[in-house]
Enzyme design. Structure first.
Site, PDB file in Angstrom:
ATOM      1  N   HIS A   1     -12.777  13.175  13.574  1.00 23.59           N
ATOM      2  CA  HIS A   1     -11.894  12.969  12.429  1.00 23.59           C
ATOM      3  C   HIS A   1     -12.273  13.902  11.279  1.00 23.59           C
ATOM      4  O   HIS A   1     -13.338  14.521  11.279  1.00 23.59           O
ATOM      5  CB  HIS A   1     -11.960  11.520  11.939  1.00 23.59           C
TER       6      HIS A   1
ATOM      7  N   LYS B   1     -12.775  10.553   6.110  1.00 24.69           N
ATOM      8  CA  LYS B   1     -12.705   9.214   6.713  1.00 24.69           C
ATOM      9  C   LYS B   1     -13.987   8.454   6.386  1.00 24.69           C
ATOM     10  O   LYS B   1     -15.090   8.976   6.552  1.00 24.69           O
ATOM     11  CB  LYS B   1     -12.512   9.324   8.228  1.00 24.69           C
TER      12      LYS B   1
ATOM     13  N   PRO C   1      -5.338  -1.307  15.638  1.00 19.55           N
ATOM     14  CA  PRO C   1      -6.334  -0.306  15.255  1.00 19.55           C
ATOM     15  C   PRO C   1      -5.748   1.094  15.151  1.00 19.55           C
ATOM     16  O   PRO C   1      -6.262   1.938  14.419  1.00 19.55           O
ATOM     17  CB  PRO C   1      -7.370  -0.386  16.389  1.00 19.55           C
TER      18      PRO C   1
ATOM     19  N   GLY D   1       0.838  -1.197   0.000  1.00 22.33           N
ATOM     20  CA  GLY D   1       0.000   0.000   0.000  1.00 22.33           C
ATOM     21  C   GLY D   1       0.867   1.239   0.000  1.00 22.33           C
ATOM     22  O   GLY D   1       0.493   2.282   0.530  1.00 22.33           O
TER      23      GLY D   1
END
Length: 251
Positions: free
Chosen positions: A136, A140, A107, A12
């Site tokens: 956030h 998101k 997480p 990624g």
């Protein structure tokens, strides 16, 4: 892995977090970035180029296959991708046992966020009420965040182990404004331009309140935790969930 250079592949690598991890690994004096793997690249011995640790910041739909490929090609896996269910973890535990490789699924890699979860877990049995507010940026895609879910689950488990009564709440009927209940703990999600990643745990007793707040202002804030995981993964066999498994203090 003390005293040796750690060969690291980032999966990624073209994403925002992945590219930041690449920079952090490149800048670390005890690490060597052997591979930047993107979504169109296969994961095999050739593309991993000698890596012994793979860092996965892909997407939820891809992460189980990514971790399986890392393990079967001789890499430990440090996983920041979300979407892990107990069933997926169980399948990866089998692969980890078969290959003798280790996995950390976290997480959150922010040290302040992990410590907030740990402190909240410690404090939760001593307070009558507890709620979680996470904030956030509006880009998101999930709400509430994986960190908030993990925080609520840890709080609920600590309260259950201590025999705490449910927190008082006189609200009746449908009450969407009270947040999503995760293991019985209200969790509220805010999405606001200008924010990055923030969490507050509010704990209350008659006449007193404890507020635990952490703020992650940039993606770089997660890198010390990622590097901690890379350096420590060979000392933690099997599949571990949560960076707190790599952090301890005298209790």
């Amino acid at each position: 892995m003390d005293g040796m250079t750690i060969n690291v592949a980032v999966i990624g690598a073209a994403g925002r977090m992945g590219s930041t991890v690449c920079t952090a690994v490149t800048d670390a004096p005890d690490m060597n970035l052997t591979a930047r793997i993107t979504k169109d690249d296969p994961i095999n011995a050739q593309t991993l180029a000698g890596a012994t640790v793979g860092v996965d910041f892909t997407v939820p739909d891809a992460t189980e296959d990514t971790v399986r490929a890392l393990l079967t090609n001789g890499c430990h896996a440090v996983v920041g991708a979300t979407g892990w269910t107990p069933e997926k973890i169980a399948r990866i535990e089998t692969v980890a046992k078969e290959t003798g490789r280790h996995v950390l699924i976290a997480p959150n890699f922010g040290l302040s966020a992990v410590l907030t979860m740990m402190f909240a877990e410690m404090a939760a049995p001593y307070f009558e009420s507890v709620e979680v507010v996470e904030m956030h940026h509006p880009d998101k895609v999930d709400a509430p965040s994986g960190t908030a879910r993990a925080t609520a689950e840890k709080i609920a488990a600590a309260r259950a182990a201590a025999g705490c009564a449910p927190a008082p709440d006189a609200t009746t009927g449908p009450a969407p404004a009270r947040g999503e209940k995760i293991a019985g703990i209200p969790v509220h999600a805010v999405r606001l331009r200008g924010l990055n990643a923030h969490e507050t745990v509010l704990l209350g007793n008659p006449g007193e309140q404890l507020a635990l707040r952490q703020d992650s202002f940039t993606r770089e804030s997660f890198m010390p935790g990622v590097l901690l995981a890379i350096r420590g993964i060979d000392q933690h066999p099997g599949v571990q969930v949560g960076l707190e498994q790599y952090m301890s203090w005298e209790r």
